[in-house]
Design a protein around this motif. Structure first.
Motif, PDB file in Angstrom:
ATOM      1  N   UNK A 290       0.866  -1.183   0.000  1.00  0.00           N
ATOM      2  CA  UNK A 290       0.000   0.000   0.000  1.00  0.00           C
ATOM      3  C   UNK A 290       0.898   1.227   0.000  1.00  0.00           C
ATOM      4  N   UNK A 291       0.554   2.191  -0.837  1.00  0.00           N
ATOM      5  CA  UNK A 291       1.354   3.409  -0.941  1.00  0.00           C
ATOM      6  C   UNK A 291       0.604   4.586  -0.319  1.00  0.00           C
ATOM      7  N   UNK A 292       1.363   5.390   0.415  1.00  0.00           N
ATOM      8  CA  UNK A 292       0.821   6.612   1.011  1.00  0.00           C
ATOM      9  C   UNK A 292       1.624   7.779   0.448  1.00  0.00           C
ATOM     10  N   UNK A 293       0.952   8.641  -0.304  1.00  0.00           N
ATOM     11  CA  UNK A 293       1.636   9.751  -0.949  1.00  0.00           C
ATOM     12  C   UNK A 293       0.851  11.050  -0.780  1.00  0.00           C
ATOM     13  N   UNK A 294       1.575  12.145  -0.815  1.00  0.00           N
ATOM     14  CA  UNK A 294       0.947  13.454  -0.728  1.00  0.00           C
ATOM     15  C   UNK A 294       0.050  13.672  -1.943  1.00  0.00           C
ATOM     16  N   UNK A 295      -1.131  14.187  -1.682  1.00  0.00           N
ATOM     17  CA  UNK A 295      -2.083  14.418  -2.759  1.00  0.00           C
ATOM     18  C   UNK A 295      -2.790  15.742  -2.540  1.00  0.00           C
ATOM     19  N   UNK A 296      -2.801  16.569  -3.557  1.00  0.00           N
ATOM     20  CA  UNK A 296      -3.521  17.850  -3.470  1.00  0.00           C
ATOM     21  C   UNK A 296      -5.026  17.638  -3.376  1.00  0.00           C
ATOM     22  N   UNK A 297      -5.478  16.467  -3.799  1.00  0.00           N
ATOM     23  CA  UNK A 297      -6.916  16.184  -3.781  1.00  0.00           C
ATOM     24  C   UNK A 297      -7.374  15.626  -2.439  1.00  0.00           C
ATOM     25  N   UNK A 298      -6.444  15.307  -1.578  1.00  0.00           N
ATOM     26  CA  UNK A 298      -6.791  14.739  -0.268  1.00  0.00           C
ATOM     27  C   UNK A 298      -6.060  15.535   0.809  1.00  0.00           C
ATOM     28  N   UNK A 299      -6.802  16.393   1.522  1.00  0.00           N
ATOM     29  CA  UNK A 299      -6.166  17.257   2.516  1.00  0.00           C
ATOM     30  C   UNK A 299      -5.760  16.474   3.764  1.00  0.00           C
ATOM     31  N   UNK A 300      -6.106  15.183   3.821  1.00  0.00           N
ATOM     32  CA  UNK A 300      -5.688  14.358   4.941  1.00  0.00           C
ATOM     33  C   UNK A 300      -4.608  13.350   4.546  1.00  0.00           C
ATOM     34  N   UNK A 301      -4.045  13.532   3.376  1.00  0.00           N
ATOM     35  CA  UNK A 301      -2.923  12.674   2.961  1.00  0.00           C
ATOM     36  C   UNK A 301      -1.658  13.106   3.684  1.00  0.00           C
ATOM     37  N   UNK A 302      -0.614  12.318   3.554  1.00  0.00           N
ATOM     38  CA  UNK A 302       0.652  12.689   4.143  1.00  0.00           C
ATOM     39  C   UNK A 302       1.091  14.028   3.560  1.00  0.00           C
ATOM     40  N   UNK A 303       1.770  14.850   4.357  1.00  0.00           N
ATOM     41  CA  UNK A 303       2.034  16.232   3.981  1.00  0.00           C
ATOM     42  C   UNK A 303       3.291  16.411   3.134  1.00  0.00           C
TER      43      UNK A 303
END
Length: 827
Positions: free
Chosen positions: A401-414
């Protein structure tokens, strides 16, 4: 009277290579890393029909354009154009007799290579009896008889007594199913197996009836009339028969069963091609089968095959699928002669470095190749990258599973630049980022993070969004090392206490690493020195705390026990409580508790592969593993010796990355670099058994190789090969000379270091790399000269370690009229 210089060249070569120690691994290498020798490296031609390692340690390759001798670095080529008694350049088979001479089979007859002269010589009886028949195979028995297989002319026996050929005769004519003989296999019980174009023959060399186990072979109709190209008797006594077009047969001498292995494209455990050209057994008992489709590995433990095909991908596959010949030497080297790819080779002692990399289009690969942080827990593996966020790997690598910063998700990793991981007492994974503050993973499935950042004017917020490291202060509070100072994080209210604000310092505390040790001390590595705190003082730290006490260690050129280098980038506590410090540019330091404390430094001069030391881990044997800007070092603190590993050993890259390391409960070590992540278990490393025996390989005068038996200024300089010569006498007219040397070690020869010294000429030992293996001297005085090499008893890095291995000086002998010489002793 003509002046004569007499030199005794006594080289005691100093050699450094990496050797590891552990129990032997009895399994097949999952993916051998190949090296290639082609015309680009000096072969005269890329078709290799036969391979041999002689008793002196040189490799010999038979090509379609001459015979080659290889010393690990360079080739010496013998061709019929220059060798009168070499009948042809199509070299098909090689054998060494008990006198160290070579018998060479060509498509135009048999040739004899006299090793003492390094040339082919005439044996009239060979030409008289055998003529220009094509020689397909040669073997040598315990009585020094030579057995020769031919194409169309059966088998010939040559009696070779006291280095003299006394008899050449055709044998076993009435016992062969075909006169086209491809292979001979001599068994310990004095039986000879013969592979022909029309089946197998079993011959009792002692006479009489065949034993039942060999008689049984004739009962199998399956192998009757087959074109058998190659035969192997393995260490269990079983027989393997390779055929030209129908696959492989295995005859068990214990059960007397015959098993067939064909080429079934739908069965991955079968051969990759039915044309079997050679079969060998490696040191682990793996049967290696060379076909027109590549290599096949049979593991007796699983009774299955795996294969290694050809590909254009370097070092991972064969460079040509057609395997003509195979050879396994006593040091674990596997040599593969191909049809158009020259020599492919690997060593079964190569280290089992595993890897995780980013693969475009593969969602189960890590998200980016630059790995900045690694964290393991139970069956989950977290990889933080510099630019790709986080990869969470589970289910033995089958789920990522990948966790990446996303402008579309304000709760994603920063931030996608992840420097550190730690799990707090609330079971939240805390993620330190470079530029994105501290991120708390609240829900894995929803990819939901809470970000804690630096807030201007809020002294309870994070000191800086650039976090280098996270460390436990206790089971609740977390130390946070940032570019702006040292904080204590309280997860109850997500607040931070700034320790650096209560320190009497006049510079920003730019932190690179943190460590809480077993003696309740907190160590803080910065760009401007090393700080140490009493942990109990930090546990009671609050906003009302006054100025905090600490000890600072910095480099002091006038103090040999001071820290070497102020830029601290890694910290580690060993199992015995020793604190190790990694620096940027000054190697590693060991902290000692003597007196007020001091440091012992180890750097490149001591054998460390590079002075930029990104991370330190410890294995179960107490060795330290240090990732650097140029390779991975294994350091034994007891012997103070290094063993270094590079991309040539199987690492993804020689350059590792900041703070990227960890270990797990199974003894695995993990290190991140710029090309991905390497992981391995040091307990699985085999012990490479070789201590190289250096030899001279060439002697030159005025840059021209000296030819054996030729006169130079009325004197013969060499009467035998330089490797076999005990004394050399030179005229003063030949006083510009050089001598080349090699360790004759084929496993990572580029890593071997050499050192020599001419007494009275060289003030110090001259240390040279593997690409400068020669000593060159000009116009030396007419006196005895001793050129020394050191032979180590252990393969360690660092010349200062080798100096302990000096042997006694050699005696010089005088001669009337001012001539002096010394003798060259073989060690």
């Amino acid at each position: 009277m003509q002046k004569v210089l007499k030199y005794a060249f006594l080289f005691l070569l100093a050699i450094r290579i990496c050797i590891t120690t552990s129990a032997q691994n009895s399994t097949l290498l999952e993916q051998p890393r190949l090296n290639y020798l082609t015309t680009n490296e000096g072969l005269p031609q890329n078709t290799i029909d036969c391979i041999l390692k002689d008793s002196k340690g040189f490799m010999w390759f038979g090509t379609w354009n001459g015979l080659c001798r290889f010393d690990g670095y360079t080739f010496q080529i013998f061709q019929s154009q220059q060798e009168e008694w070499l009948p042809g350049n199509f070299i098909q088979t090689l054998s060494e007799d008990q006198n160290g001479n070579l018998w060479v089979g060509t498509n135009k007859g048999l040739a004899f290579f006299d090793y003492s002269l390094l040339k082919f010589i005439e044996i009239p009886l060979l030409n008289e009896k055998l003529g220009a028949v094509s020689i397909t195979h040669i073997i040598n028995d315990n009585n020094n008889n030579i057995w020769v297989a031919t194409a169309g002319n059966g088998i010939w026996k040559i009696e070779n007594k006291e280095e003299t050929v006394t008899t050449v005769e055709s044998v076993f004519e009435d016992q062969l199913p075909d006169k086209n003989v491809n292979h001979l296999c001599l068994l310990p019980d004095n039986y000879l197996l013969v592979g022909t174009n029309n089946g197998l023959s079993v011959i009792n060399l002692s006479g009489g009836k065949l034993k039942p186990l060999w008689e049984k072979l004739y009962d199998y109709d399956d192998i009757e009339g087959l074109n058998i190209l190659t035969i192997l008797a393995d260490r269990r006594g079983d027989i393997w028969l390779g055929t030209i077009d129908v696959g492989l047969y295995h005859y068990s001498t214990s059960t007397l069963n015959l098993t067939y292995y064909g080429a079934n494209n739908n069965n991955p455990n079968d051969l990759n091609h039915p044309s079997v050209y050679d079969i060998i057994e490696d040191r682990n008992g793996i049967i290696i089968v060379g076909t027109l489709g590549g290599l096949n590995f049979y593991n007796p433990a699983t009774q299955n095959f795996s294969s290694l095909p050809a590909s254009t991908e370097e070092r991972e596959y064969l460079n040509n699928p057609f395997v003509n010949s195979l050879y396994a030497d006593e040091l674990g080297n596997i040599w593969i002669g191909t049809e158009k790819g020259g020599i492919n080779h690997y060593n079964s002692y190569q280290k089992p470095f595993n890897a995780l990399t980013h693969e475009a289009g593969n969602p189960n690969s890590i998200s980016h190749n630059t790995v900045n942080s690694i964290f393991t827990e139970d069956d989950v593996f977290w990889v933080g990258t510099a630019g790709g966020g986080i990869s969470r790997i589970s289910n033995n690598g089958r789920k990522t599973i990948h966790f990446q910063q996303s402008d579309e998700n304000d709760q994603s990793i920063n931030s996608n630049f992840v420097t550190s991981f730690i799990r707090n007492h609330q079971n939240h994974l805390l993620v330190g980022t470079w530029g994105g503050g501290l991120n708390k993973l609240l829900a894995e499935q929803q990819n939901r993070f809470e970000t804690l950042e630096y807030i201007p004017g809020d002294n309870r917020s994070l000191s800086s969004n650039f976090i280098s490291s996270l460390e436990y202060l206790d089971n609740k509070h977390i130390l946070v090392g940032t570019r702006g100072g040292l904080d204590i994080y309280d997860p109850e209210d997500d607040s931070f206490l700034r320790i650096h604000e209560k320190m009497d310092i006049n510079q920003t505390l730019e932190i690179g690493c943190l460590l809480t040790d077993s003696q309740n001390r907190v160590w803080v590595g910065t760009e401007n020195g090393l700080y140490r705190f009493n942990r109990s003082q930090l546990l009671t730290f609050n906003e009302n705390t006054g100025q905090i006490n600490f000890t600072k260690f910095v480099s002091d050129p006038s103090d040999s026990t001071s820290l070497k280098g102020n830029y601290i980038i890694s910290l580690f506590e060993a199992h015995d409580g020793t604190i190790w410090i990694g620096t940027y540019g000054n190697g590693i330091c060991k902290y000692t508790e003597k007196g007020n404390g001091g440091f012992i430094n180890y750097n490149q001069q001591d054998g460390l592969c590079n002075n930029v030391t990104y991370a330190i881990e410890e294995d179960a044997q107490g060795n330290l593993w240090i990732s650097t800007d140029n390779g991975l070092s294994k350091f034994n603190p007891e012997t103070e010796t290094f063993q270094n590993y590079y991309s040539s050993d199987g690492l993804l890259s020689d350059q590792f990355y900041w703070s990227a390391s960890c270990s797990d409960d199974q003894g695995n070590l993990y290190f991140g670099g710029i090309q991905g992540l390497n992981y391995f278990n040091p307990a699985e490393f085999d012990s490479y058994p070789n201590i190289p025996q250096p030899v001279f390989t060439q002697f030159s005068v005025f840059s021209e190789p000296v030819i054996i038996g030729e006169k130079y200024h009325s004197k013969i300089i060499l009467n035998s090969p330089i490797s076999e010569t005990n004394e050399i006498e030179l005229s003063y007219k030949d006083a510009v000379f050089s001598i080349e040397f090699s360790a004759l070690d084929y496993f990572q020869p580029g890593k071997i270091k050499y050192a020599y010294q001419m007494e009275g000429v060289d003030q110090n030992w001259v240390e040279v790399s593997s690409n400068r293996r020669f000593a060159n001297y000009t116009n030396l005085s007419g006196a005895s000269m001793c050129l020394k090499l050191k032979r180590p008893t252990a393969m360690v890095s660092g010349l200062k370690n080798l100096l302990h291995l000096l042997l006694p000086l050699f005696h010089l002998f005088g001669k009337p009229l001012g001539f002096r010489y010394w003798r060259w002793f073989s060690l």
